[in-house]
Enzyme design. Sequence first.
Site, PDB file in Angstrom:
ATOM      1  N   GLY A 107      36.802  21.602 -73.002  1.00  0.00           N
ATOM      2  CA  GLY A 107      37.091  22.519 -74.082  1.00  0.00           C
ATOM      3  C   GLY A 107      35.848  22.929 -74.830  1.00  0.00           C
ATOM      4  O   GLY A 107      34.873  22.184 -74.919  1.00  0.00           O
ATOM      5  N   ASP A 165      41.691  17.711 -68.589  1.00  0.00           N
ATOM      6  CA  ASP A 165      40.459  17.818 -67.803  1.00  0.00           C
ATOM      7  C   ASP A 165      40.625  17.154 -66.444  1.00  0.00           C
ATOM      8  O   ASP A 165      40.201  17.696 -65.415  1.00  0.00           O
ATOM      9  CB  ASP A 165      39.298  17.175 -68.565  1.00  0.00           C
ATOM     10  CG  ASP A 165      38.853  18.006 -69.759  1.00  0.00           C
ATOM     11  OD1 ASP A 165      39.311  19.155 -69.879  1.00  0.00           O
ATOM     12  OD2 ASP A 165      38.057  17.509 -70.563  1.00  0.00           O
ATOM     13  N   HIS A 272      38.418  15.642 -80.644  1.00  0.00           N
ATOM     14  CA  HIS A 272      39.287  16.775 -80.967  1.00  0.00           C
ATOM     15  C   HIS A 272      40.016  16.547 -82.283  1.00  0.00           C
ATOM     16  O   HIS A 272      40.939  17.284 -82.625  1.00  0.00           O
ATOM     17  CB  HIS A 272      40.327  16.993 -79.857  1.00  0.00           C
ATOM     18  CG  HIS A 272      39.737  17.081 -78.492  1.00  0.00           C
ATOM     19  ND1 HIS A 272      39.843  16.061 -77.569  1.00  0.00           N
ATOM     20  CD2 HIS A 272      39.003  18.047 -77.910  1.00  0.00           C
ATOM     21  CE1 HIS A 272      39.218  16.408 -76.464  1.00  0.00           C
ATOM     22  NE2 HIS A 272      38.694  17.608 -76.643  1.00  0.00           N
ATOM     23  N   ASP A 454      16.453  20.580-118.139  1.00  0.00           N
ATOM     24  CA  ASP A 454      15.729  19.315-118.213  1.00  0.00           C
ATOM     25  C   ASP A 454      14.289  19.457-118.697  1.00  0.00           C
ATOM     26  O   ASP A 454      13.496  18.530-118.564  1.00  0.00           O
ATOM     27  CB  ASP A 454      15.734  18.620-116.848  1.00  0.00           C
ATOM     28  CG  ASP A 454      14.904  19.378-115.820  1.00  0.00           C
ATOM     29  OD1 ASP A 454      14.567  20.552-116.065  1.00  0.00           O
ATOM     30  OD2 ASP A 454      14.602  18.785-114.761  1.00  0.00           O
ATOM     31  N   CYS A 455      13.931  20.613-119.270  1.00  0.00           N
ATOM     32  CA  CYS A 455      12.557  20.825-119.716  1.00  0.00           C
ATOM     33  C   CYS A 455      12.138  19.776-120.748  1.00  0.00           C
ATOM     34  O   CYS A 455      11.039  19.218-120.678  1.00  0.00           O
ATOM     35  CB  CYS A 455      12.392  22.228-120.298  1.00  0.00           C
ATOM     36  SG  CYS A 455      10.710  22.612-120.837  1.00  0.00           S
ATOM     37  N   MET A 547       5.139  29.594-119.316  1.00  0.00           N
ATOM     38  CA  MET A 547       4.269  28.941-120.287  1.00  0.00           C
ATOM     39  C   MET A 547       2.950  29.697-120.468  1.00  0.00           C
ATOM     40  O   MET A 547       2.300  29.570-121.507  1.00  0.00           O
ATOM     41  CB  MET A 547       3.995  27.491-119.871  1.00  0.00           C
ATOM     42  CG  MET A 547       3.238  27.333-118.564  1.00  0.00           C
ATOM     43  SD  MET A 547       2.737  25.610-118.262  1.00  0.00           S
ATOM     44  CE  MET A 547       4.305  24.799-118.039  1.00  0.00           C
ATOM     45  N   ASP A 609      11.281  31.173-123.740  1.00  0.00           N
ATOM     46  CA  ASP A 609      11.066  30.322-122.572  1.00  0.00           C
ATOM     47  C   ASP A 609      10.694  28.910-123.036  1.00  0.00           C
ATOM     48  O   ASP A 609       9.777  28.743-123.857  1.00  0.00           O
ATOM     49  CB  ASP A 609       9.929  30.889-121.720  1.00  0.00           C
ATOM     50  CG  ASP A 609       9.617  29.998-120.539  1.00  0.00           C
ATOM     51  OD1 ASP A 609      10.439  29.935-119.615  1.00  0.00           O
ATOM     52  OD2 ASP A 609       8.554  29.348-120.561  1.00  0.00           O
TER      53      ASP A 609
END
Length: 630
Positions: A107, A165, A272, A454-455, A547, A609
């Site tokens: 298959g 098969d 399968h 997370d700055c 920055m 920023d």
Amino acid sequence: MCAFKRGAMLLFCRHTCFTQTAGVSLSKAFGSDATHCACCRKSEGARKVKMEPQKKLINSAESCVDDALLGLVRASGGLSLLKGHRVVLRSDLENLKGKVALLSGGGSGHEPAHAGYIGAGMLSAAVAGGVFASPPPGSILAAILSLHNAGASGVLLIVKNYTGDRLNFGLAAEQARNQGVAVDMVIVAEDCAFDQPSKAGRRGLCGTVFIHKLAGALAEEGCSLDQIVSKVTEILKRIGTLGVSLSPCSVPGCLPSFDLPPGDMEVGLGIHGEPGIKRSKVASADEVVKTMIDHMTNPSSQLHLPLKSGDSVVVCVNNLGALSCLEMAVVTRSAIICLESRGVVVARVMSGLFMTSLEMAGVSLTLMRADKETLRLIDAKTTAPAWPNLSNVCLSGRSYITEPQTTIKRPQDEKHSEGPLSPVMHKALEKICSTLLEKQEELNSLDRASGDGDCGNTHAQAARAIQEWLQGHVVPGCPGKLLSVVAGLVQEKMGGSSGALYSLFLTAAAGHVTEGRSNAAAWATAMNAGTEAMKKYGGAAPGDRTMLDALCPAVDELIKLATAPSGGHMAVLQSAVKKAASGAEATRDLKARAGRASYISPNLVSLPDPGAVAVATILKAILEVLEGRK
């Protein structure tokens, strides 16, 4: 296991609740649209969830197999498609003359199996059925006759142990024999999931790929059909496979093959999506791999793979479709360590996609006990595109860690001597750190509007690292050495692009201020050099909402230190700090053209920023310390 009807099909519920439904009529026990029997649906709270087929990047469910085969042969100069059939052949069939040809298949949906293993030294052809469906005997026969007519001395069929098969390949083999073709068949059945054999026998799984390789190497050397069958039949006794899955798969256009609750995994399933032997909670990779190998080699199971200390093995870590490369590498490590802990010698390792189950997120382990002859055949060259370029070095016992030839000295670890500038630089660092820690949440809040929020955390990490260093070290009298120390600390502890940018700035600036050359002009040159380094490697420029929009105006002002009279230095510094603050504030009206914020709609970004605000904050802290010296 319960049976129930959907339309004209008799289906089997994956839950072991047969005794609960015994004696209950199908019409009462099962709904027409059920995916489980009624008792299972009841035990699961009878929740109705709207199920839809998984999205797939195909043209249509009906054409996907033919499209995939055509894509494969168009991308490889060594393959061709047999007209009128889903059969892929070697393009150089003339090279089969006088040799045994190998044919496999089954298959579709298990790619790269089996067409990916066609080439000199492996398969001669592969026949594909529909997705998870056995190929028709007519196509199998057409493939056999194509190989026979090319001059092959015989044709070996390598077949996985599934009823469809076996039947279709067997029928084609009998029809070919009636036409005078020398043909034989090897059934691969190496599944170690079940403890006792059933009449259907063990399933054929990824161990089939080993047989492709071993039989292919023997055929390439000119062995006869009987010799190949005899040798691979013996080797089959030394192969075992077990799979686990974290998700089901789905045939194009159909619902997922089974339901798997979040946090669960299916152990011992077929390729399968057939049921496994049990379900358990997902554990660590080390635990899962140990469980798999323990089960595969458990002597109490009649279908176990005998494995003892001192045995040499070839390992195949097979991605069932959707595991990431990272996960695969982790599982591969776990398998090697687990086997070596048992005293098993890991001779070769294959890790990747070899026999998949569409998009199933899972992995199977195949182990093959291997002697020198088996390893020689595994190492033999092949042109099959899906066979990996394996190392022919035994993996167990080799040295795999390289010691660095030189030790990188960290500036922060060196011993320094104090100088006249040490006290003021110490105060400046302390002030910068305490200010950044106070501003942590403010910077995080600004970053949440345009980044990942997370700055403030990253700046706080740098501040804490500097504070810790100050507690146990002397601030060097040479400003350049101090800048190098701080560059090393932020590079190591701050992380991310901010850590790299600050470290670049400080490293580039450090060479311009020494103990003997630390006047105002030298500091102006240093600041300019640091800024230019950030521009060069970071790719941003003033106006890109970074920055630099605070730093560049300040540095432009600081350059005036080189020509300012001795009494005018403080005025220049004060002006530079104001320019930094104005530049940071002005970023709220700029469109981001660099950094994470550049991927966000300008309409959603209305605050300054955070990186620019941080720079302005640092410069202001330094100024406050210098003003306090007056």
